[in-house]
Design a protein around this motif. Structure first.
Motif, PDB file in Angstrom:
ATOM      1  N   CYS A 143       0.010   3.510   3.859  1.00 19.77           N
ATOM      2  CA  CYS A 143       0.237   3.214   5.173  1.00 19.77           C
ATOM      3  C   CYS A 143       1.318   2.395   4.399  1.00 19.77           C
ATOM      4  CB  CYS A 143      -0.846   1.914   5.583  1.00 19.77           C
ATOM      5  SG  CYS A 143      -1.137   0.340   5.049  1.00 19.77           S
ATOM      6  N   CYS A 184      -4.763   0.437   0.239  1.00 20.50           N
ATOM      7  CA  CYS A 184      -5.347  -0.725   0.810  1.00 20.50           C
ATOM      8  C   CYS A 184      -6.520  -0.111   0.541  1.00 20.50           C
ATOM      9  CB  CYS A 184      -4.732  -1.642   1.855  1.00 20.50           C
ATOM     10  SG  CYS A 184      -4.495  -0.452   3.197  1.00 20.50           S
ATOM     11  N   TYR A 234       0.320  -6.637   1.550  1.00 24.61           N
ATOM     12  CA  TYR A 234      -1.256  -7.169   1.272  1.00 24.61           C
ATOM     13  C   TYR A 234      -1.007  -7.943   0.436  1.00 24.61           C
ATOM     14  CZ  TYR A 234      -3.445  -3.981   4.399  1.00 24.61           C
ATOM     15  OH  TYR A 234      -3.308  -2.958   5.069  1.00 24.61           O
ATOM     16  N   CYS A 236      -6.699   2.132   3.987  1.00 25.26           N
ATOM     17  CA  CYS A 236      -6.648   3.943   3.544  1.00 25.26           C
ATOM     18  C   CYS A 236      -7.331   4.177   2.380  1.00 25.26           C
ATOM     19  CB  CYS A 236      -5.410   3.281   2.194  1.00 25.26           C
ATOM     20  SG  CYS A 236      -3.838   3.502   4.205  1.00 25.26           S
ATOM     21  N   CYS A 292       0.801  -1.161   0.486  1.00 22.44           N
ATOM     22  CA  CYS A 292      -0.376   0.219   0.114  1.00 22.44           C
ATOM     23  C   CYS A 292       0.714   1.288   0.223  1.00 22.44           C
ATOM     24  CB  CYS A 292      -0.912   0.046   1.121  1.00 22.44           C
ATOM     25  SG  CYS A 292      -2.075   1.604   1.390  1.00 22.44           S
TER      26      CYS A 292
HETATM   27 ZN   LIG Z   1      -2.801   1.230   3.987  1.00 15.68          ZN
END
Ligand SMILES: [Zn+2]
Length: 61
Positions: free
Chosen positions: A11, A38, A15, A41, A8
């Protein structure tokens, strides 16, 4: 099921996107990999932009 690792851009968490994820295709593009944000976010961004629309900062001239 195949999956791809995506980080991401907001952040910085990693993932694993499974094949049926909407972002899987753009993230698996070796030539031009897309940017991944993600769900957490992207929800936060949407919330913040809604907030701005409701209370716009007054313009000062
Ligand atoms: Zn994120």
């Amino acid at each position: 099921m195949n999956y791809i690792n995506a980080r991401c851009m907001m952040c910085g968490k990693n993932y694993q996107l499974e094949e049926d994820n909407k972002d899987y295709k753009k993230m698996s593009d070796k030539e031009k990999p897309g940017t991944y944000i993600c769900d957490f976010c992207s929800n936060r961004v949407r919330y913040e932009s809604d907030d701005k629309r409701k209370s716009p900062r007054p313009q000062s001239n």
